[in-house]
Design an enzyme around this catalytic site. Sequence first.
Site, PDB file in Angstrom:
ATOM      1  N   GLU A   1      43.406  42.803  43.035  1.00 40.42           N
ATOM      2  CA  GLU A   1      43.948  41.527  43.514  1.00 40.42           C
ATOM      3  C   GLU A   1      45.255  41.840  44.244  1.00 40.42           C
ATOM      4  OE1 GLU A   1      42.483  38.282  40.241  1.00 40.42           O
ATOM      5  OE2 GLU A   1      44.083  39.610  39.612  1.00 40.42           O
TER       6      GLU A   1
ATOM      7  N   HIS B   1      47.140  44.309  41.779  1.00 39.63           N
ATOM      8  CA  HIS B   1      46.631  44.230  40.407  1.00 39.63           C
ATOM      9  C   HIS B   1      45.292  44.953  40.307  1.00 39.63           C
ATOM     10  CE1 HIS B   1      45.077  41.706  36.820  1.00 39.63           C
ATOM     11  NE2 HIS B   1      45.785  42.726  36.388  1.00 39.63           N
TER      12      HIS B   1
ATOM     13  N   ASN C   1      42.457  37.038  35.463  1.00 40.72           N
ATOM     14  CA  ASN C   1      42.998  36.821  34.114  1.00 40.72           C
ATOM     15  C   ASN C   1      43.102  35.344  33.741  1.00 40.72           C
ATOM     16  OD1 ASN C   1      43.063  39.485  33.457  1.00 40.72           O
ATOM     17  ND2 ASN C   1      45.228  39.786  33.944  1.00 40.72           N
TER      18      ASN C   1
ATOM     19  N   SER D   1      49.820  41.864  34.834  1.00 42.87           N
ATOM     20  CA  SER D   1      48.635  41.063  34.519  1.00 42.87           C
ATOM     21  C   SER D   1      48.935  39.576  34.542  1.00 42.87           C
ATOM     22  CB  SER D   1      48.145  41.389  33.098  1.00 42.87           C
ATOM     23  OG  SER D   1      47.840  42.739  32.950  1.00 42.87           O
TER      24      SER D   1
HETATM   25  N1  CAA Z   1      38.190  56.619  33.264  1.00 41.77           N
HETATM   26  C1  CAA Z   1      37.422  57.070  34.279  1.00 41.77           C
HETATM   27  N2  CAA Z   1      36.088  56.873  34.354  1.00 41.77           N
HETATM   28  C2  CAA Z   1      35.503  56.222  33.330  1.00 41.77           C
HETATM   29  C3  CAA Z   1      36.238  55.738  32.234  1.00 41.77           C
HETATM   30  C4  CAA Z   1      37.633  55.958  32.233  1.00 41.77           C
HETATM   31  N3  CAA Z   1      38.422  55.507  31.236  1.00 41.77           N
HETATM   32  N4  CAA Z   1      35.385  55.132  31.378  1.00 41.77           N
HETATM   33  C5  CAA Z   1      34.163  55.227  31.936  1.00 41.77           C
HETATM   34  N5  CAA Z   1      34.229  55.874  33.101  1.00 41.77           N
HETATM   35  C6  CAA Z   1      33.123  56.118  34.051  1.00 41.77           C
HETATM   36  C7  CAA Z   1      32.128  57.113  33.540  1.00 41.77           C
HETATM   37  O1  CAA Z   1      32.477  58.442  33.907  1.00 41.77           O
HETATM   38  C8  CAA Z   1      30.852  56.664  34.223  1.00 41.77           C
HETATM   39  O2  CAA Z   1      30.866  57.145  35.560  1.00 41.77           O
HETATM   40  P1  CAA Z   1      29.497  57.390  36.384  1.00 41.77           P
HETATM   41  O3  CAA Z   1      28.821  56.060  36.533  1.00 41.77           O
HETATM   42  O4  CAA Z   1      30.015  57.942  37.681  1.00 41.77           O
HETATM   43  O5  CAA Z   1      28.697  58.358  35.587  1.00 41.77           O
HETATM   44  C9  CAA Z   1      30.980  55.143  34.293  1.00 41.77           C
HETATM   45  O6  CAA Z   1      32.398  54.876  34.177  1.00 41.77           O
HETATM   46  C10 CAA Z   1      30.242  54.463  33.178  1.00 41.77           C
HETATM   47  O7  CAA Z   1      30.734  55.017  31.942  1.00 41.77           O
HETATM   48  P2  CAA Z   1      29.881  55.255  30.635  1.00 41.77           P
HETATM   49  O8  CAA Z   1      28.443  55.431  30.983  1.00 41.77           O
HETATM   50  O9  CAA Z   1      30.556  56.282  29.803  1.00 41.77           O
HETATM   51  O10 CAA Z   1      30.126  53.941  29.813  1.00 41.77           O
HETATM   52  P3  CAA Z   1      29.714  52.472  30.105  1.00 41.77           P
HETATM   53  O11 CAA Z   1      28.468  52.378  30.899  1.00 41.77           O
HETATM   54  O12 CAA Z   1      29.807  51.834  28.791  1.00 41.77           O
HETATM   55  O13 CAA Z   1      30.897  51.919  31.038  1.00 41.77           O
HETATM   56  C11 CAA Z   1      32.930  50.834  31.387  1.00 41.77           C
HETATM   57  C12 CAA Z   1      32.234  51.955  30.665  1.00 41.77           C
HETATM   58  C13 CAA Z   1      32.919  51.076  32.902  1.00 41.77           C
HETATM   59  C14 CAA Z   1      34.370  50.817  30.901  1.00 41.77           C
HETATM   60  C15 CAA Z   1      32.179  49.487  31.087  1.00 41.77           C
HETATM   61  O14 CAA Z   1      32.038  49.353  29.689  1.00 41.77           O
HETATM   62  C16 CAA Z   1      32.892  48.265  31.615  1.00 41.77           C
HETATM   63  O15 CAA Z   1      32.784  47.927  32.797  1.00 41.77           O
HETATM   64  N6  CAA Z   1      33.620  47.546  30.724  1.00 41.77           N
HETATM   65  C17 CAA Z   1      34.345  46.332  31.094  1.00 41.77           C
HETATM   66  C18 CAA Z   1      35.705  46.714  31.621  1.00 41.77           C
HETATM   67  C19 CAA Z   1      36.491  45.512  32.008  1.00 41.77           C
HETATM   68  O16 CAA Z   1      36.162  44.352  31.800  1.00 41.77           O
HETATM   69  N7  CAA Z   1      37.661  45.789  32.607  1.00 41.77           N
HETATM   70  C20 CAA Z   1      38.618  44.770  32.949  1.00 41.77           C
HETATM   71  C21 CAA Z   1      39.637  44.668  31.852  1.00 41.77           C
HETATM   72  S1  CAA Z   1      40.824  43.370  32.162  1.00 41.77           S
HETATM   73  C22 CAA Z   1      41.884  44.033  33.278  1.00 41.77           C
HETATM   74  O17 CAA Z   1      41.807  45.183  33.647  1.00 41.77           O
HETATM   75  C23 CAA Z   1      42.938  43.131  33.810  1.00 41.77           C
HETATM   76  C24 CAA Z   1      44.169  42.937  33.024  1.00 41.77           C
HETATM   77  O18 CAA Z   1      45.182  42.624  33.654  1.00 41.77           O
HETATM   78  C25 CAA Z   1      44.201  43.019  31.560  1.00 41.77           C
HETATM   79  P1  NAD Z   2      50.462  51.182  28.517  1.00 38.82           P
HETATM   80  O1  NAD Z   2      51.146  50.719  27.286  1.00 38.82           O
HETATM   81  O2  NAD Z   2      49.198  51.952  28.406  1.00 38.82           O
HETATM   82  O3  NAD Z   2      51.457  52.069  29.415  1.00 38.82           O
HETATM   83  C1  NAD Z   2      52.751  51.670  29.788  1.00 38.82           C
HETATM   84  C2  NAD Z   2      53.504  52.965  30.097  1.00 38.82           C
HETATM   85  O4  NAD Z   2      54.727  52.642  30.760  1.00 38.82           O
HETATM   86  C3  NAD Z   2      53.871  53.763  28.837  1.00 38.82           C
HETATM   87  O5  NAD Z   2      53.376  55.079  28.969  1.00 38.82           O
HETATM   88  C4  NAD Z   2      55.415  53.732  28.818  1.00 38.82           C
HETATM   89  O6  NAD Z   2      55.971  54.950  28.339  1.00 38.82           O
HETATM   90  C5  NAD Z   2      55.712  53.541  30.292  1.00 38.82           C
HETATM   91  N1  NAD Z   2      57.021  52.950  30.596  1.00 38.82           N
HETATM   92  C6  NAD Z   2      57.631  51.913  29.999  1.00 38.82           C
HETATM   93  N2  NAD Z   2      58.808  51.656  30.615  1.00 38.82           N
HETATM   94  C7  NAD Z   2      58.930  52.543  31.632  1.00 38.82           C
HETATM   95  C8  NAD Z   2      59.895  52.794  32.648  1.00 38.82           C
HETATM   96  N3  NAD Z   2      60.998  52.047  32.749  1.00 38.82           N
HETATM   97  N4  NAD Z   2      59.686  53.801  33.515  1.00 38.82           N
HETATM   98  C9  NAD Z   2      58.573  54.559  33.440  1.00 38.82           C
HETATM   99  N5  NAD Z   2      57.607  54.379  32.515  1.00 38.82           N
HETATM  100  C10 NAD Z   2      57.785  53.369  31.627  1.00 38.82           C
HETATM  101  O7  NAD Z   2      50.247  49.872  29.411  1.00 38.82           O
HETATM  102  P2  NAD Z   2      49.116  49.604  30.524  1.00 38.82           P
HETATM  103  O8  NAD Z   2      47.925  49.050  29.840  1.00 38.82           O
HETATM  104  O9  NAD Z   2      49.025  50.763  31.409  1.00 38.82           O
HETATM  105  O10 NAD Z   2      49.797  48.369  31.296  1.00 38.82           O
HETATM  106  C11 NAD Z   2      50.793  48.578  32.283  1.00 38.82           C
HETATM  107  C12 NAD Z   2      50.890  47.339  33.150  1.00 38.82           C
HETATM  108  O11 NAD Z   2      49.627  47.097  33.772  1.00 38.82           O
HETATM  109  C13 NAD Z   2      51.278  46.060  32.409  1.00 38.82           C
HETATM  110  O12 NAD Z   2      52.033  45.256  33.275  1.00 38.82           O
HETATM  111  C14 NAD Z   2      49.906  45.426  32.149  1.00 38.82           C
HETATM  112  O13 NAD Z   2      49.976  44.038  31.975  1.00 38.82           O
HETATM  113  C15 NAD Z   2      49.181  45.786  33.419  1.00 38.82           C
HETATM  114  N6  NAD Z   2      47.707  45.838  33.329  1.00 38.82           N
HETATM  115  C16 NAD Z   2      47.098  46.291  32.188  1.00 38.82           C
HETATM  116  C17 NAD Z   2      45.705  46.351  32.143  1.00 38.82           C
HETATM  117  C18 NAD Z   2      44.977  46.849  30.938  1.00 38.82           C
HETATM  118  O14 NAD Z   2      43.760  46.630  30.828  1.00 38.82           O
HETATM  119  N7  NAD Z   2      45.639  47.526  29.992  1.00 38.82           N
HETATM  120  C19 NAD Z   2      44.960  45.959  33.266  1.00 38.82           C
HETATM  121  C20 NAD Z   2      45.614  45.527  34.431  1.00 38.82           C
HETATM  122  C21 NAD Z   2      47.004  45.454  34.447  1.00 38.82           C
END
Ligand code: CAA
Ligand code: NAD
Length: 292
Positions: free
Chosen positions: A152, A140, A190, A119
């Site tokens: 990405e 990503h 991000n 991330s």
């Molecule tokens: N796994 C698989 N499918 C899932 C799921 C999961 N964990 N959660 C929800 N779904 C699916 C559902 O089955 C449903 O599918 P259909 O449209 O085909 O029926 C659809 O997603 C919508 O789900 P729900 O109706 O149950 O719930 P919702 O409308 O509240 O949507 C959500 C759930 C898609 C998660 C929505 O809340 C959302 O888009 N949230 C924002 C998520 C977001 O911002 N993600 C980015 C996070 S940051 C990141 O990823 C980057 C990083 O590096 C940290």
């Molecule tokens: P998580 O904590 O859900 O899962 C990490 C997993 O990696 C754990 O199950 C752990 O047992 C396993 N692990 C640790 N070291 C390992 C190794 N050496 N070999 C095999 N498995 C190992 O974390 P996550 O949310 O899945 O995040 C994973 C990566 O993806 C991070 O780099 C995070 O920044 C990135 N990411 C996270 C998100 C998010 O929304 N959580 C979104 C995009 C990218």
Amino acid sequence: MKIEKVGVVGAGLMGSGIAEVSAKSGFDVIVREIDDASADRGRARIETSMNRAVEKEKLTADDRDAALGRIRFTTEVDELADRDLVIEAIVENLEAKNELFGRLDELCGEQTVFASNTSSLTITDMAAATNRPDRVVGLHFFNPVPVMKLVEVVRTIATSDETFGAAFDFARAVGKVPIAAKDNSGFVVNLLLVPYMLDAIRQLERGVASIEDMDAGMVLGCGYPMGPFTLCDFVGNDTTLRIAEIMFEEYREQRYAPPPLLRRMVAMGRHGRKAGRGFYDYSGDAPVALPV
Ligand code: CAA
Ligand code: NAD
């Protein structure tokens, strides 16, 4: 550069989703986890997600079974030796990722492409720890991987055109929309999203409103799919803390600084939805906001 055999390292929130979309798209997938219990949790997450798709008639039971049949779990990193592409999705920690890539560099064939789902770390810092920087790229994905359309694709100054093209094609092949990003910490999304999440926590620290009201504000007022605290819990507060620490270290800008409340949440094990507790408690039918 033909990609048929995919390795995924880590079967947490992200790795399990990446394995799922890869297998559903016909790739042969091996997933490596650190122990059997973590591998079992990853497998259960994939099964739950695919079962949900079957219930909603988005996937047939036969296609689910075929996709599950294309995924094999292991705790042995050596089993990734024959992969065309290895995507790591382990903990957001450079030492851990570099140790993994160092080992894979010794094991895998010359042509194997290494990708990171990081991330906030830079792909360059991982590529520099291998003897194949031209074959290291960022892929990503976004959470939840089966739903979010974006990937990405990140190139460093060393990534070859062939590697970048293969990564772009792979993202399309698993049904995603790739965008090209340069290798700066936070890439595109991000850079903008993390300050928003951290700012919500800072405003909570200032006491401007309750968790539920701030979440409702962004959902009902701006049409966001979930409010900032639901999103923090969804991403994982431990992961968000690591991201903030890395981005603050990189940019030294206040907007990336981890708020003290986030540290306290993580210290108390309130890692979010995956832990059952974060800003909300997830043990009941509906999430209930917890004291902060
Ligand atoms: N796994 C698989 N499918 C899932 C799921 C999961 N964990 N959660 C929800 N779904 C699916 C559902 O089955 C449903 O599918 P259909 O449209 O085909 O029926 C659809 O997603 C919508 O789900 P729900 O109706 O149950 O719930 P919702 O409308 O509240 O949507 C959500 C759930 C898609 C998660 C929505 O809340 C959302 O888009 N949230 C924002 C998520 C977001 O911002 N993600 C980015 C996070 S940051 C990141 O990823 C980057 C990083 O590096 C940290
Ligand atoms: P998580 O904590 O859900 O899962 C990490 C997993 O990696 C754990 O199950 C752990 O047992 C396993 N692990 C640790 N070291 C390992 C190794 N050496 N070999 C095999 N498995 C190992 O974390 P996550 O949310 O899945 O995040 C994973 C990566 O993806 C991070 O780099 C995070 O920044 C990135 N990411 C996270 C998100 C998010 O929304 N959580 C979104 C995009 C990218």
